[in-house]
Write an enzyme that holds these catalytic residues in place. Sequence first.
Site, PDB file in Angstrom:
ATOM      1  N   CYS A 132       0.835  -1.036  -0.022  1.00  0.00           N
ATOM      2  CA  CYS A 132      -0.032   0.027   0.113  1.00  0.00           C
ATOM      3  C   CYS A 132       0.812   1.192  -0.399  1.00  0.00           C
ATOM      4  O   CYS A 132       1.598   1.573  -1.026  1.00  0.00           O
ATOM      5  CB  CYS A 132      -1.140   0.099   1.156  1.00  0.00           C
ATOM      6  SG  CYS A 132      -2.299   1.119   1.045  1.00  0.00           S
ATOM      7  N   HIS A 231      -3.841  -4.550   0.236  1.00  0.00           N
ATOM      8  CA  HIS A 231      -3.603  -5.160   1.512  1.00  0.00           C
ATOM      9  C   HIS A 231      -3.785  -6.645   1.661  1.00  0.00           C
ATOM     10  O   HIS A 231      -4.721  -7.167   2.151  1.00  0.00           O
ATOM     11  CB  HIS A 231      -4.560  -4.547   2.609  1.00  0.00           C
ATOM     12  CG  HIS A 231      -4.078  -2.960   3.070  1.00  0.00           C
ATOM     13  ND1 HIS A 231      -3.017  -2.835   3.840  1.00  0.00           N
ATOM     14  CD2 HIS A 231      -4.597  -1.770   2.494  1.00  0.00           C
ATOM     15  CE1 HIS A 231      -2.754  -1.294   3.926  1.00  0.00           C
ATOM     16  NE2 HIS A 231      -3.653  -0.901   3.335  1.00  0.00           N
ATOM     17  N   GLU A 233      -2.234  -8.449   3.712  1.00  0.00           N
ATOM     18  CA  GLU A 233      -2.369  -8.769   5.234  1.00  0.00           C
ATOM     19  C   GLU A 233      -3.534  -8.575   5.997  1.00  0.00           C
ATOM     20  O   GLU A 233      -3.712  -8.785   7.012  1.00  0.00           O
ATOM     21  CB  GLU A 233      -1.182  -8.060   5.870  1.00  0.00           C
ATOM     22  CG  GLU A 233      -1.338  -6.514   6.400  1.00  0.00           C
ATOM     23  CD  GLU A 233      -1.279  -5.692   5.351  1.00  0.00           C
ATOM     24  OE1 GLU A 233      -0.914  -4.553   5.360  1.00  0.00           O
ATOM     25  OE2 GLU A 233      -1.746  -5.921   3.898  1.00  0.00           O
TER      26      GLU A 233
END
Length: 270
Positions: A132, A231, A233
């Site tokens: 990001c 993202h 994660e």
Amino acid sequence: MPEPIADVLTTQASVRPRILVSCSLSGPANDAWLIEDLTDYADNVGQELRAQGADFELLDVGAAASWEMDAATGLQGFDGLLVLGGGDIHPSLYGQRPIAAPGYGVDERVDQAEIALVRSAAASGLPVMGICRGMQVINVAFGGTLIQDLGPASIHQVHTEAPGMSDHEVVIGPDTLLASALGAGSTMVRSGHHQAVQDLGAGLLATAEAPDGVIEAIEHEDHWVLGVQWHPEDPDTTFGQLAALMRTFTDQCRKGQPPAAHPDGQTLSA
């Protein structure tokens, strides 16, 4: 007598690379929701790095940026650099004036510190990955620019006071680092950004794109550098996506590639 090949391969596979993970968790401009999200995401990344057999050190660059950080010294002893998400990059660092649209988490000291880390890591031949904001830092570090605001109709985040994640498709180009991790073609991602890459930095290539044409991944043509705008994660992302990306990254860190030359024959300055 030379070691048996099997023993050499086992030794190489067991080497635990050391990763420097950069993220601004304590920047004074960060809102509470941003700090909470970044902390959770950093924890998820750390767990996955351990699962991939890597050691890491989390650098809270929001705190470290209050003093003059020497990027080259800060990277000593590490095998790779991972830059996580965070606030917006100050437009002056890519040659623009701030527009009227609101930014968040802007801290020019943090920006300068992470840009220096990316440049120093690339000049030293260390693998670099950005997530990001981290991808945007990479682009600016190589001389690129950003779109300061994608507008209220953007598909890349839920438009609330504390912006939420949006699910959308990206198309990954073939024969790329990203394709080696996730495969070429269409995949769904969890996205949460209101800025994006505009002009690519020197030597960078766009390797994934959203349906609206926004660049969703970048790579460098000479250095092992990979950035993704979404993202992986996030806990609700496509299963296995974070693991695949961290495996590709840590495997490269484990190899310990020699320094790569800059396209013009000069090294990058931090």
